[in-house]
Design a protein around this motif. Structure first.
Motif, PDB file in Angstrom:
ATOM      1  N   ILE A 275     -12.400  28.237   1.898  1.00 21.39           N
ATOM      2  CA  ILE A 275     -13.437  28.550   2.890  1.00 21.39           C
ATOM      3  C   ILE A 275     -14.169  29.843   2.538  1.00 21.39           C
ATOM      4  O   ILE A 275     -15.284  30.079   2.999  1.00 21.39           O
ATOM      5  N   LEU A 276     -13.557  30.675   1.693  1.00 19.03           N
ATOM      6  CA  LEU A 276     -14.213  31.918   1.286  1.00 19.03           C
ATOM      7  C   LEU A 276     -15.464  31.648   0.452  1.00 19.03           C
ATOM      8  O   LEU A 276     -16.361  32.478   0.379  1.00 19.03           O
ATOM      9  N   GLY A 277     -15.525  30.484  -0.188  1.00 16.95           N
ATOM     10  CA  GLY A 277     -16.704  30.137  -0.980  1.00 16.95           C
ATOM     11  C   GLY A 277     -17.960  30.146  -0.132  1.00 16.95           C
ATOM     12  O   GLY A 277     -19.003  30.672  -0.548  1.00 16.95           O
ATOM     13  N   ALA A 278     -17.870  29.559   1.071  1.00 20.22           N
ATOM     14  CA  ALA A 278     -19.028  29.517   1.971  1.00 20.22           C
ATOM     15  C   ALA A 278     -19.431  30.928   2.392  1.00 20.22           C
ATOM     16  O   ALA A 278     -20.633  31.257   2.467  1.00 20.22           O
ATOM     17  N   TYR A 279     -18.445  31.777   2.637  1.00 18.92           N
ATOM     18  CA  TYR A 279     -18.699  33.170   3.033  1.00 18.92           C
ATOM     19  C   TYR A 279     -19.391  33.932   1.904  1.00 18.92           C
ATOM     20  O   TYR A 279     -20.398  34.610   2.121  1.00 18.92           O
ATOM     21  N   TRP A 280     -18.888  33.790   0.669  1.00 17.84           N
ATOM     22  CA  TRP A 280     -19.473  34.524  -0.465  1.00 17.84           C
ATOM     23  C   TRP A 280     -20.854  34.000  -0.830  1.00 17.84           C
ATOM     24  O   TRP A 280     -21.723  34.748  -1.259  1.00 17.84           O
ATOM     25  N   ARG A 281     -21.067  32.701  -0.665  1.00 20.08           N
ATOM     26  CA  ARG A 281     -22.390  32.150  -0.972  1.00 20.08           C
ATOM     27  C   ARG A 281     -23.431  32.691   0.018  1.00 20.08           C
ATOM     28  O   ARG A 281     -24.545  33.043  -0.369  1.00 20.08           O
ATOM     29  N   LYS A 282     -23.045  32.763   1.286  1.00 21.08           N
ATOM     30  CA  LYS A 282     -23.971  33.268   2.299  1.00 21.08           C
ATOM     31  C   LYS A 282     -24.222  34.761   2.121  1.00 21.08           C
ATOM     32  O   LYS A 282     -25.365  35.235   2.219  1.00 21.08           O
ATOM     33  N   LYS A 283     -23.165  35.508   1.799  1.00 17.56           N
ATOM     34  CA  LYS A 283     -23.275  36.969   1.719  1.00 17.56           C
ATOM     35  C   LYS A 283     -23.910  37.434   0.415  1.00 17.56           C
ATOM     36  O   LYS A 283     -24.700  38.384   0.394  1.00 17.56           O
ATOM     37  N   TYR A 284     -23.560  36.770  -0.713  1.00 19.70           N
ATOM     38  CA  TYR A 284     -24.014  37.252  -2.028  1.00 19.70           C
ATOM     39  C   TYR A 284     -24.888  36.242  -2.775  1.00 19.70           C
ATOM     40  O   TYR A 284     -25.385  36.540  -3.871  1.00 19.70           O
ATOM     41  N   GLY A 285     -25.031  35.040  -2.224  1.00 21.19           N
ATOM     42  CA  GLY A 285     -25.875  34.032  -2.878  1.00 21.19           C
ATOM     43  C   GLY A 285     -25.277  33.427  -4.130  1.00 21.19           C
ATOM     44  O   GLY A 285     -25.989  32.839  -4.941  1.00 21.19           O
ATOM     45  N   VAL A 286     -23.954  33.560  -4.304  1.00 21.13           N
ATOM     46  CA  VAL A 286     -23.304  33.030  -5.512  1.00 21.13           C
ATOM     47  C   VAL A 286     -22.828  31.599  -5.243  1.00 21.13           C
ATOM     48  O   VAL A 286     -22.063  31.366  -4.300  1.00 21.13           O
ATOM     49  N   PRO A 287     -23.258  30.620  -6.044  1.00 22.42           N
ATOM     50  CA  PRO A 287     -22.792  29.239  -5.846  1.00 22.42           C
ATOM     51  C   PRO A 287     -21.309  29.105  -6.183  1.00 22.42           C
ATOM     52  O   PRO A 287     -20.761  29.917  -6.936  1.00 22.42           O
ATOM     53  N   TYR A 288     -20.672  28.075  -5.632  1.00 19.38           N
ATOM     54  CA  TYR A 288     -19.244  27.885  -5.921  1.00 19.38           C
ATOM     55  C   TYR A 288     -18.920  26.408  -6.162  1.00 19.38           C
ATOM     56  O   TYR A 288     -19.571  25.512  -5.645  1.00 19.38           O
ATOM     57  N   VAL A 289     -17.910  26.217  -7.004  1.00 17.23           N
ATOM     58  CA  VAL A 289     -17.424  24.883  -7.368  1.00 17.23           C
ATOM     59  C   VAL A 289     -15.972  24.767  -6.915  1.00 17.23           C
ATOM     60  O   VAL A 289     -15.189  25.704  -7.071  1.00 17.23           O
ATOM     61  N   ILE A 290     -15.629  23.609  -6.380  1.00 18.37           N
ATOM     62  CA  ILE A 290     -14.247  23.338  -5.969  1.00 18.37           C
ATOM     63  C   ILE A 290     -13.670  22.245  -6.854  1.00 18.37           C
ATOM     64  O   ILE A 290     -14.290  21.208  -7.070  1.00 18.37           O
ATOM     65  N   ASP A 291     -12.482  22.493  -7.372  1.00 18.54           N
ATOM     66  CA  ASP A 291     -11.745  21.518  -8.175  1.00 18.54           C
ATOM     67  C   ASP A 291     -10.702  20.873  -7.258  1.00 18.54           C
ATOM     68  O   ASP A 291      -9.717  21.507  -6.886  1.00 18.54           O
ATOM     69  N   MET A 292     -10.938  19.616  -6.880  1.00 20.09           N
ATOM     70  CA  MET A 292     -10.025  18.917  -5.966  1.00 20.09           C
ATOM     71  C   MET A 292      -8.882  18.292  -6.754  1.00 20.09           C
ATOM     72  O   MET A 292      -8.995  17.187  -7.286  1.00 20.09           O
ATOM     73  N   GLN A 293      -7.774  19.006  -6.823  1.00 18.74           N
ATOM     74  CA  GLN A 293      -6.616  18.524  -7.582  1.00 18.74           C
ATOM     75  C   GLN A 293      -5.730  17.599  -6.752  1.00 18.74           C
ATOM     76  O   GLN A 293      -4.913  16.852  -7.290  1.00 18.74           O
ATOM     77  N   ASP A 294      -5.866  17.688  -5.440  1.00 20.06           N
ATOM     78  CA  ASP A 294      -5.169  16.834  -4.470  1.00 20.06           C
ATOM     79  C   ASP A 294      -6.127  16.624  -3.308  1.00 20.06           C
ATOM     80  O   ASP A 294      -7.089  17.386  -3.149  1.00 20.06           O
TER      81      ASP A 294
END
Length: 406
Positions: free
Chosen positions: A95-114
């Protein structure tokens, strides 16, 4: 396994990880030796489990969430980063990805291993659900949308995981997505050879027995596979006792619980079928490199697959590299079973085959293994090379490039 190869394709990684002193997982000092020394590894703290467990919160993800946020905030303020890549099954961290994207504009990728939020156990009776299921089900259902609503790209070990997410969050259809399994990393086997003194303990084995080894979790979704295997084995005890008496099944690391607290999930099935004297189950997990050593020292390898079509087994590559006879039972839609078949690396039985036929085939396989009649398959290493960590890192980077080019 990807970290050593990112720079080959134009990406310079920095790793943020929780201090292992705060984790329940088995410690494995060799793991860090496989990461190039020039790659920065930032270590964060977590709340002590002996404090949070009083409130029923033992998850390392929840205990470290604040510290990850604090550390990565600092990194993103101090220098430029093009992308944040989450590769973990400690899902609340995502969930921190959404926070960092909004705050710093950095895109994020999630690797769904399960799967993260899963409906698999909803139709199961309470006694078949994992511990703390009521809480984890609701937490996952709440947190997953937070991460998925802003994610820039998805990687998964299974196409079905991606299909489920797109069905649940239709906007994901337009973002870059790719099925990329865990790769094999030959350096792992080299590390074991270089540190053989750490693995010089002889594994106990009854003289004249044939050991079939499985290393990995158990669970209610594997009961179908276990019942087929054990029923075929019992048939062998009845019809060819002198042969089948030599077989032993070893199941190692079957629980995610902390050391000494795991509940057996294999032995109850063995007890029910009446073959428990031939089965050993160790719920405590073992270190990654120790698990490879156990595979190398086993007569025969065994992979028990889930009846869930989405299931894929990340462990299959060390199994294949161990180059031992391999018996696997999978749902026919499982990508892991397909990989083993494609590489001709083992014998795969489909859980959807006619039951009596399947029991007979497993019986014949076990008989041949003990009597020396089993023909060792020749793995197609050329096809297998496609699953190398370096090749799969190239696929990861291609997706990263797609995202930052937008």
């Amino acid at each position: 396994m990807s970290v050593p190869f990112f720079e080959n394709y134009g990406w310079i990684p920095e790793v943020v990880s929780v201090n292992p002193d705060f984790a329940d997982c088995v410690k494995d000092p060799l793991l860090l030796k496989s990461i190039p020394k020039d790659i920065p590894v930032h270590i964060v703290k977590a709340l002590p489990k002996n404090l949070t467990s009083k409130f029923g919160l033992g998850s390392i993800a929840l205990r470290s969430l604040y510290y990850y946020r604090k550390k990565v905030n600092q990194l993103l303020k101090d220098k430029h980063f093009d992308l944040i890549y989450f590769s973990t099954t400690q899902f609340p961290i995502l969930i921190l990805g959404a926070y960092w994207r909004k705050k710093y504009g950095v895109p994020y990728v999630i690797d769904m291993q399960d799967p993260w939020h899963s409906e698999y156990y909803q139709a199961k009776p309470k006694n078949e659900r994992p511990p703390k299921y009521w809480f984890s089900y609701r937490l996952n259902k709440f947190l997953e949308p937070i991460a998925m609503n802003s994610v820039s790209g998805l990687i998964s070990v299974s196409q079905s995981y991606l299909d489920t997410l797109v069905l649940r969050y239709p906007h994901l259809i337009s973002i870059p997505k790719k099925v990329i399994t865990f790769g094999f990393f030959k350096a792992d086997f080299d590390l074991i050879k270089e540190n053989s003194d750490l693995f010089n303990i002889t594994h106990h084995q009854e003289q004249g027995t044939y050991n079939f080894t499985y290393i990995g979790r158990g669970g209610i979704d594997m009961v179908d596979s276990l019942k087929l295997l054990f029923t075929a084995f019992k048939k062998g005890l009845t019809e060819n006792a002198d042969i089948f008496n030599k077989i032993r099944f070893n199941f190692i690391g079957t629980s995610y619980a902390s050391k000494g607290k795991g509940i057996q999930s294999i032995m109850p099935i063995a007890d029910e079928i009446g073959i428990s004297r031939y089965v050993h189950e160790q719920t405590d997990r073992i270190a990654f490199y120790k698990s490879i050593d156990r595979l190398l020292k086993s007569d025969h390898l065994l992979i028990i697959g889930s009846n869930d079509a989405q299931y894929t087994a990340s462990k299959i590559f060390p199994y294949i590299l161990a180059n031992k006879p391999l018996l696997a039972l999978f749902n026919p839609k499982s990508s892991a079973g397909q990989i083993i078949k494609n590489c001709n690396a083992g014998t795969v039985f489909s859980l959807e085959s006619e039951q009596n036929t399947l029991i007979k085939q497993i019986y014949e396989y076990l008989f041949s293994a003990v009597t020396g009649q089993l023909k060792k398959l020749e793995t197609d290493w050329l096809i297998f090379e496609a699953y190398s960590a370096e090749n799969l890192t190239k696929s990861q980077v291609k997706l990263f490039n797609q995202i930052i080019a937008k």
